[in-house]
Design a protein around this motif. Structure first.
Motif, mmCIF file in Angstrom:
data_model
loop_
_atom_site.group_PDB
_atom_site.id
_atom_site.type_symbol
_atom_site.label_atom_id
_atom_site.label_comp_id
_atom_site.label_asym_id
_atom_site.label_seq_id
_atom_site.Cartn_x
_atom_site.Cartn_y
_atom_site.Cartn_z
ATOM 1 N N LYS A 41 0.644 20.031 -34.563
ATOM 2 C CA LYS A 41 0.042 19.701 -33.280
ATOM 3 C C LYS A 41 -1.466 19.904 -33.311
ATOM 4 O O LYS A 41 -2.214 19.245 -32.595
ATOM 5 C CB LYS A 41 0.670 20.566 -32.179
ATOM 6 N N ALA A 42 -1.939 20.840 -34.150
ATOM 7 C CA ALA A 42 -3.374 21.101 -34.263
ATOM 8 C C ALA A 42 -4.149 19.873 -34.728
ATOM 9 O O ALA A 42 -5.351 19.786 -34.532
ATOM 10 C CB ALA A 42 -3.617 22.260 -35.237
ATOM 11 N N ASP A 43 -3.457 18.914 -35.339
ATOM 12 C CA ASP A 43 -4.100 17.680 -35.789
ATOM 13 C C ASP A 43 -3.951 16.564 -34.756
ATOM 14 O O ASP A 43 -3.980 15.384 -35.102
ATOM 15 C CB ASP A 43 -3.501 17.246 -37.129
ATOM 16 N N VAL A 44 -3.760 16.918 -33.501
ATOM 17 C CA VAL A 44 -3.665 16.010 -32.352
ATOM 18 C C VAL A 44 -2.314 15.307 -32.271
ATOM 19 O O VAL A 44 -2.144 14.333 -31.554
ATOM 20 C CB VAL A 44 -4.825 14.977 -32.323
ATOM 21 N N ASN A 45 -1.322 15.777 -33.021
ATOM 22 C CA ASN A 45 0.044 15.297 -32.830
ATOM 23 C C ASN A 45 0.614 15.905 -31.564
ATOM 24 O O ASN A 45 0.112 16.910 -31.055
ATOM 25 C CB ASN A 45 0.898 15.667 -34.040
ATOM 26 N N ASN A 57 4.447 5.660 -26.467
ATOM 27 C CA ASN A 57 3.736 6.922 -26.614
ATOM 28 C C ASN A 57 4.558 7.931 -27.402
ATOM 29 O O ASN A 57 5.790 7.879 -27.422
ATOM 30 C CB ASN A 57 3.421 7.524 -25.229
ATOM 31 N N TRP A 58 3.838 8.868 -28.044
ATOM 32 C CA TRP A 58 4.456 10.018 -28.690
ATOM 33 C C TRP A 58 4.651 11.135 -27.682
ATOM 34 O O TRP A 58 3.854 11.298 -26.761
ATOM 35 C CB TRP A 58 3.565 10.536 -29.820
ATOM 36 N N PHE A 59 5.702 11.948 -27.860
ATOM 37 C CA PHE A 59 5.898 13.117 -27.011
ATOM 38 C C PHE A 59 6.693 14.172 -27.767
ATOM 39 O O PHE A 59 7.326 13.898 -28.792
ATOM 40 C CB PHE A 59 6.584 12.754 -25.693
#
Length: 254
Positions: A41-45, A57-59
């Motif tokens: 998530k730290a890589d904007v995932n 969209n991703w979630f």
């Protein structure tokens, strides 16, 4: 790391999977695409190691479940999504390697373990009502010679997580490391003392957990000895029910 083919052309899924990452497995379940692999998530995932795509969209499909190492396999069987990946549920001093999901209930099964005996499950398949997995030689305290069959029905625990793209993301904690790069020891700090103990996991470039510690309740820091790990780049994840954060750690040469 991922693309869509419409019969004539390839298209991206927004910006795909971010960071120094890879995808191990994808499955469609209840009209959503589930993607498992090694990403942060730290890589904007949208979440760590497992995400869902709704067509636009991703979630994060499983808020309240903290995946701490890569998701290696997914399987749909008897209208359930089976997930192979290392995770824990905040408030429990247990680590799980297997779970099933039916669109509402997320249920770890097959037994929990305590670090460092992390369940290194690799692949999953089904034959009839039995579940088969490949794994490291020692699994949940038993010697299983790299492959095992599960014919039980009892779950370790269950969470209610309705499948919806309107999920609530956990706020990231402010996290710092000192020194970084580090050779022998590193101090992991958060901005505010937590009302609960905070789990700390250090993983290598393959997603394997190499160190684990805790930041005790009402404290803001802990110290990790790095003498047992090789020089290289690692990910440090700090996680609790109130938030999470990920930062890169460089272990320098001796």
């Amino acid at each position: 790391e991922i693309a869509r083919w419409d019969g004539n052309n390839w298209y991206p899924l927004q910006n795909g999977i971010h960071g120094d990452s890879w995808v191990n497995t994808i499955k469609v379940y209840k009209n959503f695409l589930f993607v498992g692999g090694y990403f942060q998530k730290a890589d904007v995932n949208s979440s760590d190691y497992i995400m869902s795509w709704d067509g636009e969209n991703w979630f994060n499909p499983f808020p309240g479940v903290n995946y701490i190492s890569q998701v290696k396999d997914l399987m749909v069987h008897n209208d359930k999504l089976y997930i192979v990946g290392i995770f824990y549920i905040p408030g429990e001093n247990k680590i799980y390697g297997l779970a099933w999901y039916d669109g509402t209930n997320f249920c770890p099964f097959g037994g929990s373990t305590v670090y460092p005996d992390v369940p290194d499950v690799r692949k999953i398949a089904a034959l009839g009502d039995d579940i088969y997995i490949t794994c490291n030689q020692t699994l949940f305290g038993d010697t299983v010679n790299f492959i095992a069959r599960w014919n039980g029905t009892e779950n370790d625990t269950c969470l209610t997580i309705p499948l919806s793209k309107q999920t609530t993301e956990m706020k990231e904690s402010t996290l710092s490391l000192s020194p970084n790069p580090a050779r022998d020891f590193v101090t992991i700090s958060i901005t505010e003392p937590a009302a609960e103990e905070i789990q700390v996991f250090v993983s290598d470039c393959t997603g394997r957990i190499v160190l684990r510690s805790i930041i005790p309740k009402n404290q803001t820091a802990c110290e990790l000895g790095l003498g047992k790990i090789r020089a290289g780049v690692y990910l440090v994840k700090v996680s609790g029910s109130s938030g999470q954060g990920v930062v890169k750690l460089v272990k320098s040469e001796e």
